[in-house]
Scaffold this motif. Structure first.
Motif, PDB file in Angstrom:
ATOM      1  N   ARG A  34       0.765   9.491  -5.493  1.00 17.71           N
ATOM      2  CA  ARG A  34       1.060  10.890  -5.165  1.00 17.71           C
ATOM      3  C   ARG A  34       1.980  11.527  -6.187  1.00 17.71           C
ATOM      4  O   ARG A  34       1.821  12.706  -6.537  1.00 17.71           O
ATOM      5  N   ARG A  62       0.757   4.148  -2.783  1.00 16.20           N
ATOM      6  CA  ARG A  62       0.528   5.535  -2.374  1.00 16.20           C
ATOM      7  C   ARG A  62       1.603   6.455  -2.949  1.00 16.20           C
ATOM      8  O   ARG A  62       1.313   7.544  -3.432  1.00 16.20           O
ATOM      9  N   ASN A  74       0.826  -1.212   0.000  1.00 14.06           N
ATOM     10  CA  ASN A  74       0.000   0.000   0.000  1.00 14.06           C
ATOM     11  C   ASN A  74       0.859   1.259   0.000  1.00 14.06           C
ATOM     12  O   ASN A  74       0.500   2.263  -0.618  1.00 14.06           O
ATOM     13  N   THR A  75       1.988   1.212   0.688  1.00 15.05           N
ATOM     14  CA  THR A  75       2.889   2.360   0.713  1.00 15.05           C
ATOM     15  C   THR A  75       3.439   2.628  -0.686  1.00 15.05           C
ATOM     16  O   THR A  75       3.516   3.774  -1.127  1.00 15.05           O
TER      17      THR A  75
END
Length: 87
Positions: free
Chosen positions: A78, A74, A70-71
């Protein structure tokens, strides 16, 4: 300090794995930095090409356990939003 043979072997394995992980993390961060520098310069085409190179590196790091999945998603998301905002 490790006393048993198995404990000594584990310290060798951990040291080897740590070196590999450090290399992978550093490589990923370098790719991310290149995208951020392209965004800072305001060059959208360069930023897009840098992101295309960085995205597989980030996802590969997640696959290898350097950072959570998930990091990684993300971070890519971004960066993509920041590039779209350049227009």
């Amino acid at each position: 300090m490790a006393n048993t043979v198995s404990a000594k072997k584990m310290t060798r394995k951990i040291a080897k794995r740590t070196a590999i992980n450090r290399t992978r993390r550093s490589r990923m961060r370098t790719f991310i930095r290149s995208v951020e520098e392209a965004i800072a310069s305001g060059n959208k085409d360069t930023a897009i090409s840098a992101l295309r190179a960085a995205e597989p590196e980030i996802m590969r790091a997640a696959q290898k356990g350097i950072l959570p999945k998930n990091t990684a998603s993300r971070k890519v998301s971004r960066l993509t939003h920041r590039i779209k905002a350049l227009a």
